[in-house]
Design a protein around this motif. Sequence first.
Motif, PDB file in Angstrom:
ATOM      1  N   UNK A 154       0.752  -1.109   0.072  1.00 16.92           N
ATOM      2  CA  UNK A 154       0.003   0.009  -0.001  1.00 16.92           C
ATOM      3  C   UNK A 154       1.019   1.186  -0.079  1.00 16.92           C
ATOM      4  N   UNK A 155       0.416   2.190  -0.867  1.00 15.31           N
ATOM      5  CA  UNK A 155       1.310   3.432  -0.928  1.00 15.31           C
ATOM      6  C   UNK A 155       0.192   4.576  -0.602  1.00 15.31           C
ATOM      7  N   UNK A 156       0.509   5.164   0.712  1.00 17.23           N
ATOM      8  CA  UNK A 156      -0.222   6.302   1.157  1.00 17.23           C
ATOM      9  C   UNK A 156       0.256   7.517   0.798  1.00 17.23           C
ATOM     10  N   UNK A 157      -0.773   8.301   0.042  1.00 16.47           N
ATOM     11  CA  UNK A 157      -0.536   9.476  -0.440  1.00 16.47           C
ATOM     12  C   UNK A 157      -0.908  10.669   0.253  1.00 16.47           C
ATOM     13  N   UNK A 158       0.036  11.524   0.965  1.00 10.61           N
ATOM     14  CA  UNK A 158      -0.705  12.648   1.900  1.00 10.61           C
ATOM     15  C   UNK A 158      -0.510  14.172   1.277  1.00 10.61           C
ATOM     16  N   UNK A 159      -1.488  14.930   1.134  1.00  4.39           N
ATOM     17  CA  UNK A 159      -1.325  15.761   0.445  1.00  4.39           C
ATOM     18  C   UNK A 159      -0.934  17.101   1.527  1.00  4.39           C
ATOM     19  N   UNK A 160      -0.636  18.298   0.851  1.00  4.69           N
ATOM     20  CA  UNK A 160      -0.225  19.411   1.599  1.00  4.69           C
ATOM     21  C   UNK A 160      -1.239  20.508   2.122  1.00  4.69           C
ATOM     22  N   UNK A 161      -0.845  21.563   2.482  1.00  5.52           N
ATOM     23  CA  UNK A 161      -1.735  22.558   3.099  1.00  5.52           C
ATOM     24  C   UNK A 161      -2.596  23.022   1.977  1.00  5.52           C
ATOM     25  N   UNK A 174       0.093  -2.803  -6.582  1.00  2.00           N
ATOM     26  CA  UNK A 174       0.146  -1.397  -5.677  1.00  2.00           C
ATOM     27  C   UNK A 174      -1.068  -0.866  -5.381  1.00  2.00           C
ATOM     28  N   UNK A 175      -1.507  -0.892  -4.300  1.00  2.37           N
ATOM     29  CA  UNK A 175      -2.944  -0.165  -3.784  1.00  2.37           C
ATOM     30  C   UNK A 175      -2.266   1.196  -3.144  1.00  2.37           C
ATOM     31  N   UNK A 176      -3.000   2.205  -4.035  1.00  4.24           N
ATOM     32  CA  UNK A 176      -2.832   3.310  -3.445  1.00  4.24           C
ATOM     33  C   UNK A 176      -3.965   4.037  -2.869  1.00  4.24           C
ATOM     34  N   UNK A 177      -3.756   4.636  -1.776  1.00  4.18           N
ATOM     35  CA  UNK A 177      -4.676   5.241  -0.929  1.00  4.18           C
ATOM     36  C   UNK A 177      -4.236   6.633  -0.637  1.00  4.18           C
ATOM     37  N   UNK A 178      -5.272   7.695  -0.852  1.00  2.00           N
ATOM     38  CA  UNK A 178      -5.127   9.039  -0.576  1.00  2.00           C
ATOM     39  C   UNK A 178      -6.177   9.547   0.393  1.00  2.00           C
ATOM     40  N   UNK A 179      -5.860   9.748   1.661  1.00  4.51           N
ATOM     41  CA  UNK A 179      -6.880  10.464   2.626  1.00  4.51           C
ATOM     42  C   UNK A 179      -6.860  12.177   2.445  1.00  4.51           C
ATOM     43  N   UNK A 180      -7.874  12.384   2.861  1.00  6.91           N
ATOM     44  CA  UNK A 180      -8.157  13.738   3.395  1.00  6.91           C
ATOM     45  C   UNK A 180      -7.745  14.037   4.858  1.00  6.91           C
ATOM     46  N   UNK A 181      -6.797  14.676   4.943  1.00  5.93           N
ATOM     47  CA  UNK A 181      -6.472  15.056   6.401  1.00  5.93           C
ATOM     48  C   UNK A 181      -7.565  16.098   7.071  1.00  5.93           C
ATOM     49  N   UNK A 182      -7.517  16.087   8.246  1.00  5.15           N
ATOM     50  CA  UNK A 182      -8.562  17.004   8.852  1.00  5.15           C
ATOM     51  C   UNK A 182      -8.428  18.461   8.726  1.00  5.15           C
TER      52      UNK A 182
END
Length: 371
Positions: free
Chosen positions: A43-50, A71-79
């Motif tokens: 799993x590749x975790x994709x974490x965005x910016x500000x 490859x499983x790609x997951x892109x969460x929205x941060x709080x």
Amino acid sequence: MTMTTVAADHLLPGITASDVDTARLRMRVLAREGATLEPGARVLLLVHGNVSSSLFYQRLMLALADEMPDLVTLAPDLRGYGETEPAPIDASRGLGDHVDDLLSLLDALGLDAVDAFGWSMGGGVVARLAVDAPGRVRSLTLQAPISPYGFGATTDAQGTLATPDAAGTGGGGANPRFAALLAAGSVDGDGTPEAPEASAPRATLRAVYVAPREEPWPDEDMWVASMCTTSVGPDHYPGDATPSENWPGFAPGRRGILNSMSPLFCRWDDLAAAPGPDILWVYGDADRIVSDASGLDLAVLGAAGVLPGYPGADVLPPQPMIAQTRAVLEAYRAAGGSYRELCLPGVGHSPHLEADVQVRSALVAHLRATG
């Protein structure tokens, strides 16, 4: 664990959105259509910016499916961004709220370890994740990451504070017109898509998110819509502020996102203390946000005469952000870790958008090398 597929705006064909109930909050997560979290899946975790969200990662997710179909790609929205629950941000914890949210997400999904890719502020988040949760990050990709000493008011490669209260950083430094337009969802302000207002999200994206070019980007409407999902207020963007006797008259507060990136609270220089995953560091030499002369650094604006009363470079020089990151990564290497540096000429703050082929090629090689 509850993972519920939901309808969502601005999704590209082949991308799905789900809500995941974690022990801390409800999080929106994008994934490639048809992807499943089988036992042992990589799993590749994709974490965005500000001032962005997971929407910025959709093209990368689709392209990676062709080169690494398993490859499983997951892109969460941060709080405070996208469609994740807008829980308040405790700036005194630095980026800790985001790190703990991601750990809670991994737990909810039954994931022991992931490869992590972080962009801008997200680079600081995944660096802290690697430090705070050893063994849960298999490989680390830092794209235009925030400095290991936060944003602004540090004078050298070792992150020395210019003033004890880090004056000039945090929530007080935001453009109030930009924040108001974000809150209103007004992507062009009083202008038009062809000529947006200077403080509008679209103009900001064109000026600092990417290197300037003649024609609009094909996904520009999606990107500015993503920017306008940012929660605005003292608990989110930009946060609160406190008065200061030091220039320019304010210091960080203890709430909201910009304060969480102040050098008073935001650090990931301890990454070098206990080397772990292999690191790929990617950035553009035309970056206007994270650089050794950032256009958002108040010291740079003061030196240019944009802000009056600047005390001078002997007191408050521009923050050497690239030098700071390189110094920490060199210390990481000296302690036994490994990193590769990729500087892309003519590329701004968003290499995965502006130089997608080069970034994807480097990322795939990095993931394959770390097995």
